[in-house]
Design an enzyme around this catalytic site. Structure first.
Site, PDB file in Angstrom:
ATOM      1  CG  ASP A 183      -9.215  -5.932   3.384  1.00 54.64           C
ATOM      2  OD1 ASP A 183      -8.608  -6.993   3.594  1.00 54.64           O
ATOM      3  OD2 ASP A 183     -10.367  -5.718   3.787  1.00 54.64           O
TER       4      ASP A 183
ATOM      5  NE  ARG B 233      -4.948 -18.214   7.745  1.00 52.05           N
ATOM      6  CZ  ARG B 233      -5.962 -18.384   8.598  1.00 52.05           C
ATOM      7  NH1 ARG B 233      -7.167 -17.992   8.258  1.00 52.05           N
ATOM      8  NH2 ARG B 233      -5.758 -18.902   9.776  1.00 52.05           N
TER       9      ARG B 233
ATOM     10  CE  LYS C 166      -4.651  -7.098   5.833  1.00 54.30           C
ATOM     11  NZ  LYS C 166      -6.073  -6.737   5.748  1.00 54.30           N
TER      12      LYS C 166
ATOM     13  CG  ASN D 298      -8.608  -6.337   9.024  1.00 52.48           C
ATOM     14  OD1 ASN D 298      -9.619  -5.677   8.819  1.00 52.48           O
ATOM     15  ND2 ASN D 298      -8.176  -7.234   8.166  1.00 52.48           N
ATOM     16  CG  ASP D 299      -8.154  -3.344   6.037  1.00 53.34           C
ATOM     17  OD1 ASP D 299      -7.369  -4.296   5.903  1.00 53.34           O
ATOM     18  OD2 ASP D 299      -9.356  -3.406   5.745  1.00 53.34           O
TER      19      ASP D 299
END
Length: 994
Positions: free
Chosen positions: A354, A717, A723, A746-747
């Site tokens: 990230d 984005r 991912k 979000n990871d």
């Protein structure tokens, strides 16, 4: 509560939730739209899901079945289970049941205990953050004109703050408590995965007429976001598994390391050899009698060809490796949450990281001001300050002496540039009470100690903070005006006439202001150089200097201005208002009117802002690249920001070409862009999430083939699910091991999908850290975690597994040749287990050397420490040594059979101890203790083995001579061959360690 302070948002709570297996039975299995009444929970149509954090892999009911299933789904453990169960059949029983069930029970006990400890720790960590949902939530920070800013980087990875707006009709209520007195409800769409959109309505029925307002993303607060400013009164709509953050996160999975799969494959080969040997033994008896039963008995008798102690040693070794990682003082705070895969750290080919909070601190620092003829860096900002403090810019040029004309011109240019930067933004100064000064009083007197800046972009805040540092301070702002304070304390008042906000399409923002002291109207604009180059007046330095600053990893903005007469502005305003009233093609007409002003603007300056990197990010990335890893950066941030960070972190080197993948929406566009990309060689790829989705939809194989050839890839984005998808595709297309690093919610999906997930404990919480296999406090610790601990864990496990197999094959060879009784196999394991297990302390190179020469890591990627070649070599060594011990004992024994047992058994133990000693590359005091302790235990235990060994015989010179000869013949030739091989074909690290 003042009515201007009442905000009505829709707050989505909870951090992490995984539904229980029977949630569908409880009516929580299907996602449906819902209507939520304010202050009337009894009217709720459906229950909220449990609002809990759950990073556990099991629950109370599934723990034992799931752990046992995960153990026995692999051949290695299933083989020993069938072996132990066969002893319940009388015709197949070879000894006491405990000789089979106790070793298997020990293996299972270790595994279950380890999993239970990790689950309990995970449960306790989750319990610290448990939340119970309420109907309404009250959050309070500082005020901002009835709206608030939101930080969403933990959800979508974007660093800019989002402006959130209240429901208009609730602003007219006197107090927040009145929200519970009105008859109103919220209708919300069913939960879905889209974090960028929301559809709903707010209805108030007791109004005359009833009020019905539409709700959008601007009225929402998702879970895993942070309210940066504003007083928020929110009604809870979604909780638990219905949250956007949860729906974008995959469930934890039980990861099995590549090393364990390779060991499982080798055990299959050993089992195949066992079957062949058993068939040969029965064939030598001409398949007489119940030959099929004889085959089974030989399978059981020679079962030690597949050693159960291998599983015990490897599991214990993993625990030791995990303990070493946690106790390493050079990477303090590192936590191992998955102790089953430390060997994975030594074989990583792709590192996916990230950006925000992982590579960068998300703290913007102003680095450079460039005026074309002169540039100011961090070491010369005092000159800028002196120009701003200087009064010469207020004097007419004709009054200045000739000697100061040049200096005065530069001073005026600097002041004009600083004033433009202080005006062209969307930053609001907010004054927070500090316990001594009243907030209203602080705002009235512009107290510096109470002022903080709030904006949707940290870049803008850094620019305004810089103008304050050089003397021109933004002290006030509302919807229609702005106040600046000069170094002399004078307040400059400006009326905001128009604001043109930044968009990803326009790549620029503008503002029209009127100076109240002079009445002058000025249009200021700032934006990316690619669009501003065609807007400003012709010059010969813009392109070159923008390129120079970009190569340094700075985010470059071009600042310009244009003076307007009153007539020009009135004409523009009339056309602008008319365009905004258009029903058809409104956006196009508005853009056309604005563009009529954006011509021949005066270029004032360039600004360079740097997103500060985490400590030692550049050398760490260089270490990883030199180790043979390809680094991909996956971020939710915008393309320009991601590209600048990649350059600044040297993920993309200065001399490396960059291919920026053009936005594509159709299959044809994707095809053309892929063809253009195919013609590039050895260049880094930068692609947006939308274009990536189109490419993966139509040309997945072609895109991944090209991307995997790139030295570096930047995906901007990116949604959380994207991912995870990229990680999965890399695993499928390349077959290589991946490591994902991140710090935000979000990871989590990416971390859980990767073969090895590393969470960084950042400022924004511990979601990624709690869900990861390994947790570090800083990105720079990743280098030592992989280069040192990954290397040691993999090489030690490889040596340990091969030694255990070697010991078992030696015993089996002797069994086949008919000498050693089966019970002695267990004794030999006991006497040699400490020296063999002490291999977990060995290392081929020092930690400092592994960090200084990361190229050594490349050898590990080839899988040579444990391969079919090394396995075959150890099999041949085992057969050779087993045969030498067996036939040596037969040739050298005197008269009694018990002497053969004494000679062969003692030689076996000494051979194993000597082999360990010859293999060790770095001696540790515990290894010496293990060798001496094992030898002492064997000598001491001879008293209890008098039934099998003639104690008097082993004290004779003849016995010692025979054992010495056998041991030397079994080991010395192998050592000589090893020495010659190292002499003529030394390993890659031999010169470094000499």
């Amino acid at each position: 509560t003042d009515r201007a302070q009442i905000l009505f948002f829709f707050l989505f709570l909870s951090l992490r939730f995984r539904c229980c297996p029977w949630s569908r039975c409880c009516g929580m299995g299907d996602f449906r739209p819902r209507t939520v009444w304010l202050g009337h929970p009894e009217k709720r149509e459906q229950r909220y899901p449990r609002n809990v954090i759950n990073n556990q892999k099991y629950n109370f009911f599934t723990f034992l079945p799931a752990v046992l299933f995960n153990q026995f789904k692999y051949f290695f453990n299933l083989y020993f289970l069938l072996l132990a169960c066969s002893q319940f059949v009388n015709e197949l029983r070879l000894g006491a049941l405990y000789t089979y069930w106790v070793p298997l029970g020990v293996v299972l006990l270790i595994t279950i205990t380890r999993e239970a400890v990790e689950e309990i720790r995970c449960y306790l960590r989750d319990k610290e953050n448990q939340r119970v949902p309420a109907d309404m939530i009250f959050l309070r920070t500082s005020e901002r004109n009835g709206s608030c800013f939101l930080r969403t980087d933990q959800l979508d990875g974007e660093t800019d703050w989002k402006l959130r707006l209240p429901v208009a009709c609730t602003q007219r209520l006197p107090t927040a408590a009145d929200l519970l007195q009105i008859r109103s409800y919220v209708y919300a769409e069913e939960p879905n995965i889209d974090i960028h959109n929301f559809i709903g309505t707010f209805t108030r029925e007791d109004g005359d007429p009833p009020v019905n307002e539409s709700l959008s993303i601007e009225n929402t607060l998702w879970a895993s976001t942070v309210v940066a400013s504003g007083t928020v009164v929110g009604v809870v709509i979604y909780t638990g598994k219905e949250l956007r953050s949860v729906m974008n996160t995959s469930n934890p999975r039980n990861k099995v390391g590549l090393f364990d799969l390779e060991v499982n494959c080798l055990t299959k080969i050993l089992f195949g050899a066992l079957v062949v040997v058993s068939l040969v033994m029965v064939a030598l008896q001409h398949f007489a009698g119940r030959w099929y039963l004889q085959i089974l008995r030989f399978l059981l008798l020679l079962s030690h060809i597949v050693p159960i102690s291998l599983r015990v040693n490897l599991d214990m070794g993993k625990m030791v490796f995990s303990w070493m990682i946690k106790k390493d003082s050079k990477i303090p705070g590192t936590v191992v949450r998955a102790s089953t895969i430390p060997e994975q750290l030594g074989r990583i080919s792709y590192l996916l990281t990230d950006k925000t909070g992982t590579l960068t601190q998300n703290e913007m620092v102003f680095r450079r001001l460039h005026l074309g003829t002169v540039a100011y860096g961090m070491d010369s900002m005092d000159e800028v300050q002196s120009h701003v403090f200087s009064p010469t810019h207020d004097l007419p040029t004709s009054r200045a002496p000739a000697a100061t004309k040049v200096r005065k011109t530069i001073s005026s240019r600097v002041h004009e540039a600083v004033k433009a930067i202080a005006l062209v933004h969307n930053v609001t100064p907010v004054y927070e009470a500090n316990g001594v000064t009243d907030q209203a009083e602080a705002e009235q007197h512009y107290e510096d100690t109470c002022r903080v800046y709030q904006a949707s972009s940290p870049d803008e805040v850094s620019l305004v903070q810089w103008t304050e540092s050089v003397g021109l301070t933004l002290v006030g702002r509302d919807q229609s005006s702005m106040q600046l304070r000069t170094p002399t304390g004078q307040i400059l008042n400006f009326t905001i006439l128009q604001i043109f906000p930044f968009t990803y399409e326009s790549k620029r923002m503008g503002i029209i202001v009127r100076d109240e002291s002079t009445g002058e109207i000025t249009f200021y604009m700032k934006g990316a150089d690619v669009v501003m180059a065609g807007i400003v007046q012709y010059n010969d330095w813009l392109e070159e200097e923008c390129g120079n600053m970009a190569r340094e990893g700075l985010r470059v903005l071009v600042v310009s201005k244009k003076s307007l007469t009153e007539e020009q502005y009135q004409d523009f305003e009339a056309r602008y208002v008319q365009a905004k009233l258009s029903v058809h093609d409104r956006s196009l007409k508005v853009a056309t009117v604005i563009e009529s002003l954006e011509m021949e603007m005066e270029l004032l300056c360039l600004t360079g802002v740097e997103d500060q990197l985490q400590a030692d990010v550049r050398p760490t990335l260089e270490i990883l690249r030199n180790a043979g890893m390809k680094v991909w950066m996956l971020t939710g941030d915008k393309l320009e920001t991601a590209t600048c960070t990649a350059k600044n972190a040297h993920l993309i080197t200065r001399n490396q070409d960059i291919h920026i993948f053009r936005p594509v929406t159709t299959r044809g566009e994707a095809h053309l862009e892929l063809n253009a990309f195919r013609r590039k060689h050895d260049c880094a790829l930068v692609i947006s999430g939308d274009s990536l989705e189109v490419c993966l939809k139509y040309y997945e194989y072609e895109f991944m083939e090209l991307a995997c050839q790139c030295p570096a890839v930047v995906c901007c984005r990116c949604a959380p699910t994207q991912k995870a998808q990229i990680v999965r595709l890399l695993q499928e297309r390349t077959g290589k091991l991946t490591c994902a690093v991140g710090d935000g919610g979000n990871d989590v999906s990416m971390i859980q999908e990767a073969d090895c997930g590393v969470g960084v404990e950042g400022k924004e919480g511990k979601q990624a850290s709690l869900a990861a296999d390994f947790s570090v406090t800083q990105f720079k610790h990743l280098g030592r975690l992989l280069m040192v601990h990954g290397r040691n864990s993999y090489k030690r496990s490889a040596a340990l597994s091969q030694f255990v197999i070697h010991r078992s094959l030696c015993i089996s060879t002797m069994q086949v040749e008919g000498c050693v009784v089966i019970c002695f196999t267990h004794y030999s394991t006991i006497y040699t287990m400490f020296p063999v297990f002490s291999l977990v302390l060995d290392k081929d190179v020092k930690s400092e050397v592994a960090m200084l020469y990361p190229e050594l890591y490349k050898d590990l990627l080839k899988g040579r420490p444990l391969s079919f070649k090394t396995f075959l070599i150890w099999v041949l060594i085992s057969i050779y040594q087993g045969s030498i011990i067996m036939y040596g004992a037969l040739l050298l024994f005197d008269s009694e059979f018990v002497h053969i047992v004494a000679i062969s058994f003692t030689s076996l133990i000494l051979t194993e101890l000597l082999m360990v000693a010859l293999t060790i590359q770095t001696w540790h005091w515990l290894i010496i203790v293990a060798e001496l302790l094992s030898l002492a235990c064997y000598i001491a235990s001879l008293v209890f083995l008098h039934e099998f060994i003639d104690v008097y015989f082993i004290t004779t010179v003849s016995f010692l001579w025979k054992v010495t000869v056998i041991t030397l013949v079994s080991c010395l030739p192998l050592y000589i061959l090893k020495y010659l091989r190292r002499r003529f074909s030394p390993p890659s690290y031999s010169k470094l360690t000499s």
